[in-house]
Design a protein around this motif. Structure first.
Motif, PDB file in Angstrom:
ATOM      1  N   PRO A   1      12.568  -0.315   9.337  1.00  0.00           N
ATOM      2  CA  PRO A   1      11.365   0.532   9.261  1.00  0.00           C
ATOM      3  C   PRO A   1      11.437   1.565   8.137  1.00  0.00           C
ATOM      4  O   PRO A   1      10.417   1.866   7.509  1.00  0.00           O
ATOM      5  CB  PRO A   1      11.321   1.209  10.640  1.00  0.00           C
ATOM      6  N   LEU A   2      12.622   2.122   7.876  1.00  0.00           N
ATOM      7  CA  LEU A   2      12.748   3.088   6.787  1.00  0.00           C
ATOM      8  C   LEU A   2      12.466   2.428   5.436  1.00  0.00           C
ATOM      9  O   LEU A   2      11.815   3.028   4.568  1.00  0.00           O
ATOM     10  CB  LEU A   2      14.140   3.715   6.793  1.00  0.00           C
ATOM     11  N   ALA A   3      12.957   1.209   5.250  1.00  0.00           N
ATOM     12  CA  ALA A   3      12.671   0.482   4.007  1.00  0.00           C
ATOM     13  C   ALA A   3      11.179   0.212   3.883  1.00  0.00           C
ATOM     14  O   ALA A   3      10.589   0.352   2.794  1.00  0.00           O
ATOM     15  CB  ALA A   3      13.460  -0.821   3.969  1.00  0.00           C
ATOM     16  N   TRP A   4      10.537  -0.161   5.003  1.00  0.00           N
ATOM     17  CA  TRP A   4       9.092  -0.403   4.984  1.00  0.00           C
ATOM     18  C   TRP A   4       8.338   0.866   4.609  1.00  0.00           C
ATOM     19  O   TRP A   4       7.435   0.830   3.758  1.00  0.00           O
ATOM     20  CB  TRP A   4       8.633  -0.910   6.351  1.00  0.00           C
ATOM     21  N   VAL A   5       8.701   1.984   5.204  1.00  0.00           N
ATOM     22  CA  VAL A   5       8.043   3.264   4.898  1.00  0.00           C
ATOM     23  C   VAL A   5       8.228   3.617   3.425  1.00  0.00           C
ATOM     24  O   VAL A   5       7.282   4.045   2.751  1.00  0.00           O
ATOM     25  CB  VAL A   5       8.597   4.384   5.798  1.00  0.00           C
ATOM     26  N   ALA A   6       9.436   3.431   2.898  1.00  0.00           N
ATOM     27  CA  ALA A   6       9.707   3.769   1.505  1.00  0.00           C
ATOM     28  C   ALA A   6       8.837   2.944   0.562  1.00  0.00           C
ATOM     29  O   ALA A   6       8.255   3.475  -0.398  1.00  0.00           O
ATOM     30  CB  ALA A   6      11.191   3.550   1.191  1.00  0.00           C
ATOM     31  N   VAL A   7       8.724   1.642   0.829  1.00  0.00           N
ATOM     32  CA  VAL A   7       7.900   0.779  -0.029  1.00  0.00           C
ATOM     33  C   VAL A   7       6.426   1.176   0.067  1.00  0.00           C
ATOM     34  O   VAL A   7       5.721   1.258  -0.947  1.00  0.00           O
ATOM     35  CB  VAL A   7       8.091  -0.701   0.356  1.00  0.00           C
ATOM     36  N   VAL A   8       5.947   1.447   1.278  1.00  0.00           N
ATOM     37  CA  VAL A   8       4.545   1.817   1.470  1.00  0.00           C
ATOM     38  C   VAL A   8       4.229   3.127   0.757  1.00  0.00           C
ATOM     39  O   VAL A   8       3.201   3.248   0.071  1.00  0.00           O
ATOM     40  CB  VAL A   8       4.218   1.923   2.973  1.00  0.00           C
ATOM     41  N   LEU A   9       5.094   4.119   0.899  1.00  0.00           N
ATOM     42  CA  LEU A   9       4.847   5.397   0.243  1.00  0.00           C
ATOM     43  C   LEU A   9       4.909   5.259  -1.276  1.00  0.00           C
ATOM     44  O   LEU A   9       4.136   5.910  -1.992  1.00  0.00           O
ATOM     45  CB  LEU A   9       5.857   6.444   0.724  1.00  0.00           C
ATOM     46  N   ALA A  10       5.814   4.411  -1.765  1.00  0.00           N
ATOM     47  CA  ALA A  10       5.887   4.177  -3.213  1.00  0.00           C
ATOM     48  C   ALA A  10       4.609   3.520  -3.710  1.00  0.00           C
ATOM     49  O   ALA A  10       4.063   3.888  -4.766  1.00  0.00           O
ATOM     50  CB  ALA A  10       7.106   3.321  -3.541  1.00  0.00           C
ATOM     51  N   ARG A  11       4.103   2.555  -2.964  1.00  0.00           N
ATOM     52  CA  ARG A  11       2.852   1.910  -3.352  1.00  0.00           C
ATOM     53  C   ARG A  11       1.687   2.885  -3.276  1.00  0.00           C
ATOM     54  O   ARG A  11       0.800   2.894  -4.134  1.00  0.00           O
ATOM     55  CB  ARG A  11       2.577   0.694  -2.459  1.00  0.00           C
ATOM     56  N   GLY A  12       1.661   3.724  -2.250  1.00  0.00           N
ATOM     57  CA  GLY A  12       0.589   4.698  -2.129  1.00  0.00           C
ATOM     58  C   GLY A  12       0.563   5.668  -3.286  1.00  0.00           C
ATOM     59  O   GLY A  12      -0.514   6.097  -3.731  1.00  0.00           O
ATOM     60  N   ALA A  13       1.745   6.009  -3.791  1.00  0.00           N
ATOM     61  CA  ALA A  13       1.822   6.957  -4.900  1.00  0.00           C
ATOM     62  C   ALA A  13       1.564   6.308  -6.248  1.00  0.00           C
ATOM     63  O   ALA A  13       1.266   7.008  -7.227  1.00  0.00           O
ATOM     64  CB  ALA A  13       3.199   7.618  -4.910  1.00  0.00           C
TER      65      ALA A  13
END
Length: 210
Positions: free
Chosen positions: A148-160
């Motif tokens: 889940p932490l890896a998923w959150v990191a990728v999602v936040l990177a894409r959002g930014a």
């Protein structure tokens, strides 16, 4: 020669796991097919949704568990760990979806119900009642966090960068405080769900009836 009732029940449960896993994979792929038909084939967008990722991965784990059971083979620790992590993540899927982001998206209502309610419930009930459920040490609980932490990191990177996020509560424009609050809250829910799954798996097993 008659077969042992416990062995027969194990094989039936194993086949049921395989059927459920294949069925869920079919639902996920069907929903993706609808996206393609709607001229929105973004692979990384579709599988960027935690529900789609987690359902697909847990379905594969369930098929592997079922295959080992059907062959009268024990579930190794690594697979048992993946099984428990999948169950914990599916609890989060059910709670977050039904509490924060209701709606079906591109999936038909029945498909959404399968992924967000039926499948999580089946996996948790399976772990709670199966004689071969994973019995994991508490020291392994932290293994629920990396995915889940890896998923959150990728999602936040894409959002930014490209502005895409799968869920509205992760939009960068909501502000850092909102993002931190939601992410911390979801991770806390995940740890609570994992604690429940670990506890279910560590309950005393009933001796098979003769």
């Amino acid at each position: 020669m008659t077969s042992h009732p416990a062995g027969s029940r194990r094989r039936v449960r194993s086949v049921a796991r395989i059927v459920a896993g294949v069925g869920v994979l079919g639902v996920v792929l069907f929903a993706y097919g609808l996206r393609i038909a709607a001229d929105d084939p973004g692979f990384f967008d579709f599988f960027g949704y935690f529900t789609n990722q987690t359902s697909g991965l847990t379905a594969l784990v369930l098929i592997a568990v079922g295959a080992r059971g059907a062959a009268d083979r024990t579930v190794p620790v690594g697979l048992a760990l993946a099984w428990a992590i999948g169950a914990a993540c599916l609890i989060v899927v059910a709670v977050v979806y039904n509490g924060l982001v209701p709606g079906t998206g591109s999936a038909p209502p029945w498909g959404s119900a399968v992924l967000h309610l039926v499948f999580p419930l089946l996996v948790v009930v399976d772990i709670a009642t199966a004689p071969d459920r994973p019995r994991l040490a508490w020291r392994h609980l932290w293994w629920v966090l990396p995915y889940p932490l890896a998923w959150v990191a990728v999602v936040l990177a894409r959002g930014a960068t490209d502005g895409w996020v799968p869920y509205g509560f992760l939009l960068p424009e909501r502000g850092l405080a909102s993002l931190v609050l939601h992410v911390v809250g979801i991770l806390a829910l995940l740890l609570l769900a994992a604690t429940a799954v670990w506890a279910l798996g560590r309950r005393p097993r009933r001796a098979p009836s003769s």
